[in-house]
Design a protein around this motif. Structure first.
Motif, PDB file in Angstrom:
ATOM      1  N   ALA A  70       0.830  -1.209   0.000  1.00 38.85           N
ATOM      2  CA  ALA A  70       0.000   0.000   0.000  1.00 38.85           C
ATOM      3  C   ALA A  70       0.867   1.263   0.000  1.00 38.85           C
ATOM      4  O   ALA A  70       0.545   2.257  -0.661  1.00 38.85           O
ATOM      5  CB  ALA A  70      -0.922  -0.004   1.217  1.00 38.85           C
ATOM      6  N   GLN A  71       1.984   1.204   0.729  1.00 38.30           N
ATOM      7  CA  GLN A  71       2.875   2.367   0.791  1.00 38.30           C
ATOM      8  C   GLN A  71       3.549   2.610  -0.566  1.00 38.30           C
ATOM      9  O   GLN A  71       3.755   3.755  -0.971  1.00 38.30           O
ATOM     10  CB  GLN A  71       3.924   2.144   1.876  1.00 38.30           C
ATOM     11  CG  GLN A  71       4.501   3.428   2.440  1.00 38.30           C
ATOM     12  CD  GLN A  71       5.222   3.183   3.760  1.00 38.30           C
ATOM     13  OE1 GLN A  71       5.146   2.090   4.334  1.00 38.30           O
ATOM     14  NE2 GLN A  71       5.908   4.201   4.234  1.00 38.30           N
ATOM     15  N   ILE A  72       3.905   1.537  -1.256  1.00 43.17           N
ATOM     16  CA  ILE A  72       4.487   1.672  -2.600  1.00 43.17           C
ATOM     17  C   ILE A  72       3.495   2.356  -3.535  1.00 43.17           C
ATOM     18  O   ILE A  72       3.863   3.251  -4.318  1.00 43.17           O
ATOM     19  CB  ILE A  72       4.902   0.301  -3.146  1.00 43.17           C
ATOM     20  CG1 ILE A  72       6.148  -0.218  -2.404  1.00 43.17           C
ATOM     21  CG2 ILE A  72       5.176   0.359  -4.645  1.00 43.17           C
ATOM     22  CD1 ILE A  72       6.516  -1.645  -2.742  1.00 43.17           C
ATOM     23  N   ALA A  73       2.223   1.957  -3.465  1.00 41.33           N
ATOM     24  CA  ALA A  73       1.198   2.582  -4.308  1.00 41.33           C
ATOM     25  C   ALA A  73       1.043   4.062  -3.964  1.00 41.33           C
ATOM     26  O   ALA A  73       0.882   4.911  -4.865  1.00 41.33           O
ATOM     27  CB  ALA A  73      -0.132   1.857  -4.130  1.00 41.33           C
ATOM     28  N   ASP A  74       1.107   4.388  -2.662  1.00 39.77           N
ATOM     29  CA  ASP A  74       0.985   5.788  -2.245  1.00 39.77           C
ATOM     30  C   ASP A  74       2.156   6.626  -2.766  1.00 39.77           C
ATOM     31  O   ASP A  74       1.969   7.757  -3.243  1.00 39.77           O
ATOM     32  CB  ASP A  74       0.920   5.859  -0.714  1.00 39.77           C
ATOM     33  CG  ASP A  74       0.765   7.286  -0.217  1.00 39.77           C
ATOM     34  OD1 ASP A  74      -0.206   7.950  -0.617  1.00 39.77           O
ATOM     35  OD2 ASP A  74       1.616   7.741   0.572  1.00 39.77           O
ATOM     36  N   VAL A  75       3.364   6.077  -2.676  1.00 39.52           N
ATOM     37  CA  VAL A  75       4.542   6.804  -3.169  1.00 39.52           C
ATOM     38  C   VAL A  75       4.462   6.980  -4.683  1.00 39.52           C
ATOM     39  O   VAL A  75       4.834   8.033  -5.219  1.00 39.52           O
ATOM     40  CB  VAL A  75       5.836   6.065  -2.771  1.00 39.52           C
ATOM     41  CG1 VAL A  75       7.057   6.744  -3.379  1.00 39.52           C
ATOM     42  CG2 VAL A  75       5.974   6.019  -1.261  1.00 39.52           C
ATOM     43  N   ARG A  76       3.969   5.969  -5.383  1.00 36.49           N
ATOM     44  CA  ARG A  76       3.856   6.085  -6.843  1.00 36.49           C
ATOM     45  C   ARG A  76       2.859   7.190  -7.211  1.00 36.49           C
ATOM     46  O   ARG A  76       3.079   7.932  -8.183  1.00 36.49           O
ATOM     47  CB  ARG A  76       3.423   4.745  -7.445  1.00 36.49           C
ATOM     48  CG  ARG A  76       3.542   4.697  -8.957  1.00 36.49           C
ATOM     49  CD  ARG A  76       3.412   3.291  -9.481  1.00 36.49           C
ATOM     50  NE  ARG A  76       4.485   2.431  -9.026  1.00 36.49           N
ATOM     51  CZ  ARG A  76       5.698   2.423  -9.558  1.00 36.49           C
ATOM     52  NH1 ARG A  76       5.989   3.232 -10.560  1.00 36.49           N
ATOM     53  NH2 ARG A  76       6.615   1.605  -9.085  1.00 36.49           N
ATOM     54  N   GLU A  77       1.781   7.325  -6.451  1.00 43.47           N
ATOM     55  CA  GLU A  77       0.834   8.411  -6.711  1.00 43.47           C
ATOM     56  C   GLU A  77       1.500   9.764  -6.478  1.00 43.47           C
ATOM     57  O   GLU A  77       1.269  10.723  -7.231  1.00 43.47           O
ATOM     58  CB  GLU A  77      -0.384   8.269  -5.796  1.00 43.47           C
ATOM     59  CG  GLU A  77      -1.301   7.101  -6.160  1.00 43.47           C
ATOM     60  CD  GLU A  77      -2.501   7.007  -5.240  1.00 43.47           C
ATOM     61  OE1 GLU A  77      -2.606   7.853  -4.312  1.00 43.47           O
ATOM     62  OE2 GLU A  77      -3.323   6.099  -5.419  1.00 43.47           O
ATOM     63  N   ALA A  78       2.343   9.850  -5.432  1.00 42.09           N
ATOM     64  CA  ALA A  78       3.051  11.102  -5.169  1.00 42.09           C
ATOM     65  C   ALA A  78       4.024  11.436  -6.293  1.00 42.09           C
ATOM     66  O   ALA A  78       4.177  12.606  -6.680  1.00 42.09           O
ATOM     67  CB  ALA A  78       3.803  11.000  -3.834  1.00 42.09           C
ATOM     68  N   VAL A  79       4.675  10.417  -6.849  1.00 42.51           N
ATOM     69  CA  VAL A  79       5.599  10.638  -7.966  1.00 42.51           C
ATOM     70  C   VAL A  79       4.845  11.161  -9.187  1.00 42.51           C
ATOM     71  O   VAL A  79       5.292  12.103  -9.870  1.00 42.51           O
ATOM     72  CB  VAL A  79       6.358   9.339  -8.311  1.00 42.51           C
ATOM     73  CG1 VAL A  79       7.098   9.477  -9.628  1.00 42.51           C
ATOM     74  CG2 VAL A  79       7.339   8.988  -7.191  1.00 42.51           C
ATOM     75  N   GLU A  80       3.689  10.563  -9.475  1.00 43.14           N
ATOM     76  CA  GLU A  80       2.909  11.004 -10.630  1.00 43.14           C
ATOM     77  C   GLU A  80       2.365  12.418 -10.422  1.00 43.14           C
ATOM     78  O   GLU A  80       2.282  13.208 -11.373  1.00 43.14           O
ATOM     79  CB  GLU A  80       1.750  10.025 -10.885  1.00 43.14           C
ATOM     80  CG  GLU A  80       2.204   8.634 -11.305  1.00 43.14           C
ATOM     81  CD  GLU A  80       3.130   8.669 -12.517  1.00 43.14           C
ATOM     82  OE1 GLU A  80       2.882   9.475 -13.433  1.00 43.14           O
ATOM     83  OE2 GLU A  80       4.099   7.891 -12.539  1.00 43.14           O
ATOM     84  N   ALA A  81       1.998  12.748  -9.180  1.00 45.05           N
ATOM     85  CA  ALA A  81       1.536  14.110  -8.892  1.00 45.05           C
ATOM     86  C   ALA A  81       2.658  15.119  -9.133  1.00 45.05           C
ATOM     87  O   ALA A  81       2.436  16.194  -9.710  1.00 45.05           O
ATOM     88  CB  ALA A  81       1.047  14.205  -7.447  1.00 45.05           C
ATOM     89  N   LEU A  82       3.872  14.761  -8.701  1.00 48.01           N
ATOM     90  CA  LEU A  82       5.023  15.645  -8.944  1.00 48.01           C
ATOM     91  C   LEU A  82       5.289  15.783 -10.443  1.00 48.01           C
ATOM     92  O   LEU A  82       5.590  16.890 -10.930  1.00 48.01           O
ATOM     93  CB  LEU A  82       6.254  15.102  -8.229  1.00 48.01           C
ATOM     94  CG  LEU A  82       7.560  15.870  -8.464  1.00 48.01           C
ATOM     95  CD1 LEU A  82       7.415  17.313  -8.002  1.00 48.01           C
ATOM     96  CD2 LEU A  82       8.730  15.185  -7.734  1.00 48.01           C
ATOM     97  N   ALA A  83       5.174  14.678 -11.183  1.00 49.16           N
ATOM     98  CA  ALA A  83       5.401  14.730 -12.630  1.00 49.16           C
ATOM     99  C   ALA A  83       4.401  15.668 -13.306  1.00 49.16           C
ATOM    100  O   ALA A  83       4.759  16.435 -14.208  1.00 49.16           O
ATOM    101  CB  ALA A  83       5.292  13.322 -13.222  1.00 49.16           C
ATOM    102  N   THR A  84       3.144  15.626 -12.872  1.00 45.72           N
ATOM    103  CA  THR A  84       2.127  16.506 -13.441  1.00 45.72           C
ATOM    104  C   THR A  84       2.451  17.977 -13.172  1.00 45.72           C
ATOM    105  O   THR A  84       2.364  18.827 -14.070  1.00 45.72           O
ATOM    106  CB  THR A  84       0.745  16.167 -12.856  1.00 45.72           C
ATOM    107  OG1 THR A  84       0.422  14.803 -13.163  1.00 45.72           O
ATOM    108  CG2 THR A  84      -0.328  17.069 -13.440  1.00 45.72           C
ATOM    109  N   VAL A  85       2.839  18.278 -11.926  1.00 51.99           N
ATOM    110  CA  VAL A  85       3.159  19.665 -11.570  1.00 51.99           C
ATOM    111  C   VAL A  85       4.392  20.145 -12.336  1.00 51.99           C
ATOM    112  O   VAL A  85       4.454  21.299 -12.775  1.00 51.99           O
ATOM    113  CB  VAL A  85       3.372  19.783 -10.048  1.00 51.99           C
ATOM    114  CG1 VAL A  85       3.883  21.180  -9.680  1.00 51.99           C
ATOM    115  CG2 VAL A  85       2.076  19.505  -9.305  1.00 51.99           C
TER     116      VAL A  85
END
Length: 247
Positions: A70-85
């Motif tokens: 679950a933590q890996i999935a959360d970190v991946r979402e944070a990475v994608e959010a950073l990529a979008t910004v």
């Protein structure tokens, strides 16, 4: 659309949050490794302790595996959010006059994004391999608790081969995903560079537009003067011809 300062500040905030999440995930996987070591010790022991103790340790490790996934999935979402910004910030910077600070900030955000993705891929691989090994350990411990030592050896060998095959498939998939992410990061970096160059060309054109307009007006004035001179010469010629005829 958010402005460049807002997106730059948002990217910095997401980078800090992502750094904390990656550190937390790394610590979680370290805890998972220590729990796995304890399970291996139980699996290799000459005599197993109380079955309830073993079952409790297996359940505790299973909970750690679920939390890590679950933590890996959360970190991946944070990475994608950073990529979008970062993409939005690159576009916003391209719409404004270029500057060295903006170019440096975009480059820094892009490098941090690429580094975070690489670290996440490595941690994801560790988590996947740990989960695959846990399946084998859990089966072996449960077989030992049931007392089927003779049959469990053959079962363990089969499960070991299957686990190794799964681990190898996961490694190949992780390698392909890493290559794809690197290619994506490279394309995004090239796109940001092209946007920056386009913004510089546009800004240079806008800056030089008054001088270009003045040059065009000057050319127009010269053409008008030439037309007037030609008209005066033609008129003089006509006057001379009329005077010559009438004389």
């Amino acid at each position: 659309m958010p402005t460049w300062p807002e997106l730059n500040a948002r990217a910095r905030h997401l980078e800090q949050d992502l750094s904390v999440k990656l550190s937390s995930l790394s610590a979680r996987l370290s805890t998972l490794a220590r729990s796995e070591l304890l399970l291996r010790q139980l699996d290799s022991a000459a005599s197993l302790p109380d079955p309830e103790v073993v079952a409790g340790q297996v359940q505790s490790h299973a909970d750690l595996v679920d939390l890590a996934i679950a933590q890996i999935a959360d970190v991946r979402e944070a990475v994608e959010a950073l990529a979008t910004v970062v993409r939005l910030a690159s576009a916003a910077a391209a719409d404004e006059p270029p500057s060295t600070s903006k170019t440096g900030s975009i480059s820094r955000h892009t490098d941090i994004l690429a580094s975070s993705r690489s670290e996440l891929d490595a941690l994801t691989k560790v988590g996947q391999e740990s989960a695959a090994r846990f399946q084998l350990l859990e089966t072996g411990l449960r077989s030992s608790l049931l007392g089927s030592h003779a049959g469990s050896d053959s079962l363990r060998r089969g499960l070991l081969q299957e686990s190794l095959g799964i681990a190898e498939s996961n490694r190949q998939a992780s390698a392909l995903i890493s290559q794809a992410l690197l290619a994506q990061d490279s394309l995004e970096h090239q796109g940001a560079h092209v946007s920056s160059v386009s913004a510089q060309i546009y800004s240079s054109f806008i800056t030089r537009l008054p001088s270009i307009s003045a040059t065009i007006q000057s050319i127009g004035r010269y053409r008008n003067r030439d037309t007037v001179v030609l008209a005066v010469v033609a008129a003089l010629c006509v006057c001379f011809i009329l005077w010559y005829k009438l004389k």
